[in-house]
Motif scaffolding. Structure first.
Motif, PDB file in Angstrom:
ATOM      1  N   THR A  26     -34.455 -36.504   8.937  1.00  0.00           N
ATOM      2  CA  THR A  26     -33.415 -35.972   9.817  1.00  0.00           C
ATOM      3  C   THR A  26     -33.579 -34.464   9.966  1.00  0.00           C
ATOM      4  OG1 THR A  26     -31.877 -37.719   9.178  1.00  0.00           O
ATOM      5  CG2 THR A  26     -30.922 -35.756  10.171  1.00  0.00           C
ATOM      6  N   ASN A  29     -36.543 -33.733  12.181  1.00  0.00           N
ATOM      7  CA  ASN A  29     -36.203 -33.959  13.595  1.00  0.00           C
ATOM      8  C   ASN A  29     -35.352 -32.819  14.158  1.00  0.00           C
ATOM      9  OD1 ASN A  29     -37.633 -36.357  13.730  1.00  0.00           O
ATOM     10  ND2 ASN A  29     -35.868 -37.620  13.200  1.00  0.00           N
ATOM     11  N   GLN A  30     -34.423 -32.341  13.333  1.00  0.00           N
ATOM     12  CA  GLN A  30     -33.595 -31.224  13.773  1.00  0.00           C
ATOM     13  C   GLN A  30     -34.439 -29.953  13.953  1.00  0.00           C
ATOM     14  OE1 GLN A  30     -30.430 -31.012  10.885  1.00  0.00           O
ATOM     15  NE2 GLN A  30     -29.195 -32.567  11.937  1.00  0.00           N
ATOM     16  N   LEU A  33     -36.221 -30.227  17.176  1.00  0.00           N
ATOM     17  CA  LEU A  33     -35.281 -29.962  18.263  1.00  0.00           C
ATOM     18  C   LEU A  33     -35.002 -28.462  18.385  1.00  0.00           C
ATOM     19  CD1 LEU A  33     -33.401 -31.125  20.427  1.00  0.00           C
ATOM     20  CD2 LEU A  33     -31.654 -31.346  18.668  1.00  0.00           C
TER      21      LEU A  33
END
Length: 113
Positions: A26, A29-30, A33
């Motif tokens: 997670t 992925n952040q 982004l």
């Protein structure tokens, strides 16, 4: 410790590792982004700077064109005044004075000169 307690302990640790792995994924992925957003903001900023530079260049060209037009107009005015003076047999000073009077009259009359 019984075998069931031992298996439960192992299962709990395994669950903890899986949860940590999911948490790390997670976060990764952040981070992706965030980096994508940063790149997009940089591109927008660069585009904005290009637009600003383009507008500044256009303004400079417009100002230059306006100054050139003013110089050309002044040159034409001088040449026209000399030609009038020659044709009318008056001095340039008299022609300029008459033009000044005409301009003042036009202003007072509300005409465009």
């Amino acid at each position: 410790m019984t075998a069931i307690e031992h298996e439960t302990l192992i299962f709990d640790k395994l669950k903890s590792v899986v949860n940590q792995k999911e948490f790390i994924e997670t976060l990764e992925n952040q981070l992706i982004l965030i980096n994508s957003t940063k790149d997009a903001v940089t591109q927008i900023s660069n585009l904005g700077n290009e637009v600003i530079n383009d507008l500044e260049n256009k303004l400079e060209k417009k100002t230059s064109a306006k100054e050139i037009a003013k110089e050309v107009y002044n040159e034409l005015f001088i040449n026209n005044t000399k030609a009038r003076a020659e044709n009318l047999g008056q001095s340039e000073k008299e022609i300029k004075f008459n033009l000044k009077l005409q301009k003042q009259y036009a202003k007072k009359s509300g005409l465009k000169y």
